[in-house]
Design a protein around this motif. Structure first.
Motif, mmCIF file in Angstrom:
data_model
loop_
_atom_site.group_PDB
_atom_site.id
_atom_site.type_symbol
_atom_site.label_atom_id
_atom_site.label_comp_id
_atom_site.label_asym_id
_atom_site.label_seq_id
_atom_site.Cartn_x
_atom_site.Cartn_y
_atom_site.Cartn_z
ATOM 1 N N ILE A 192 -7.218 0.779 4.599
ATOM 2 C CA ILE A 192 -7.533 0.017 3.387
ATOM 3 C C ILE A 192 -6.488 0.282 2.309
ATOM 4 O O ILE A 192 -6.026 -0.642 1.633
ATOM 5 C CB ILE A 192 -8.956 0.352 2.885
ATOM 6 N N THR A 232 -3.851 -2.396 0.597
ATOM 7 C CA THR A 232 -4.114 -2.672 -0.810
ATOM 8 C C THR A 232 -2.973 -2.230 -1.715
ATOM 9 O O THR A 232 -2.538 -2.989 -2.586
ATOM 10 C CB THR A 232 -5.416 -1.962 -1.257
ATOM 11 N N ARG A 244 -2.511 -8.512 0.203
ATOM 12 C CA ARG A 244 -2.967 -7.174 -0.215
ATOM 13 C C ARG A 244 -4.427 -7.166 -0.662
ATOM 14 O O ARG A 244 -4.758 -6.777 -1.766
ATOM 15 C CB ARG A 244 -2.080 -6.621 -1.310
ATOM 16 N N HIS A 245 -5.291 -7.622 0.235
ATOM 17 C CA HIS A 245 -6.728 -7.606 -0.025
ATOM 18 C C HIS A 245 -7.417 -6.671 0.963
ATOM 19 O O HIS A 245 -8.209 -7.097 1.816
ATOM 20 C CB HIS A 245 -7.332 -9.014 0.082
ATOM 21 N N GLY A 246 -7.126 -5.378 0.850
ATOM 22 C CA GLY A 246 -7.713 -4.394 1.741
ATOM 23 C C GLY A 246 -9.212 -4.262 1.603
ATOM 24 O O GLY A 246 -9.893 -3.823 2.535
ATOM 25 N N GLU A 247 -9.755 -4.689 0.482
ATOM 26 C CA GLU A 247 -11.203 -4.589 0.292
ATOM 27 C C GLU A 247 -11.966 -5.529 1.219
ATOM 28 O O GLU A 247 -13.170 -5.383 1.416
ATOM 29 C CB GLU A 247 -11.581 -4.864 -1.171
ATOM 30 N N ARG A 248 -11.262 -6.503 1.817
ATOM 31 C CA ARG A 248 -11.899 -7.420 2.760
ATOM 32 C C ARG A 248 -11.989 -6.851 4.175
ATOM 33 O O ARG A 248 -12.600 -7.467 5.052
ATOM 34 C CB ARG A 248 -11.123 -8.733 2.820
#
Length: 159
Positions: free
Chosen positions: A117, A121, A82-86
């Motif tokens: 995103i 996330t 859950r690292h949508g900021e990447r």
């Protein structure tokens, strides 16, 4: 004049015997595209040692498959942790490689970047709703086009 071989049967037999018993070079069959796809999509820890070695050999011989494997695995890590900021960095990395199919995926993701995103996330999802929609569609398919709203509603409420 009849056509055909004019020599003896023994000569043909000796020729074929030499061909059948001569050593052939042993070459390993290349893995099938399906096997390579499975190896790329699976988590690296679940691959056997043999599969890992074969995948590494394929990645050494085909740089585009190496790049594809790196992108798929980094996306899977982003998805599971859950690292949508990447995602923007991942999209930039995909665009730098010459992989047209991933460029198509990146263009599709760009059309609705904020939603993707959020999906990568946030902990919420619409899985339960999609499950109910899928069940209702299955009931409708089972009724072979006879599913008017009233009958479909009744059958859904009874199930």
């Amino acid at each position: 004049m009849p056509l055909g071989y004019k020599r003896s049967y023994q000569r043909v037999r000796a020729y074929l015997h030499d061909k059948r018993t001569s050593p052939r070079p042993v070459t390993a069959r290349p893995p099938s595209p399906r096997a390579v796809t499975v190896w790329i999509l699976r988590h690296p820890d679940t691959l056997t040692e043999s599969e890992q070695l074969q995948l590494n050999a394929v990645r050494r011989h085909y740089p585009e498959l190496d790049a594809l494997t790196r992108h798929v695995r980094s996306f899977a890590t982003m998805l599971t942790s859950r690292h949508g900021e990447r995602l923007p960095d991942w999209l930039d990395a995909v665009r730098q490689d010459d992989l047209p199919s991933l460029h198509t995926l990146a263009a599709g993701i760009d059309r609705d970047r904020d939603a993707v995103i959020a999906g990568l996330t946030l902990p919420w999802n619409s899985g339960a709703v999609e499950g109910h929609v899928n069940r209702i569609k299955m009931i409708k398919r089972q009724m072979f086009g006879r599913a008017g709203f009233q009958l479909l509603r009744k059958r859904d409420l009874l199930s």
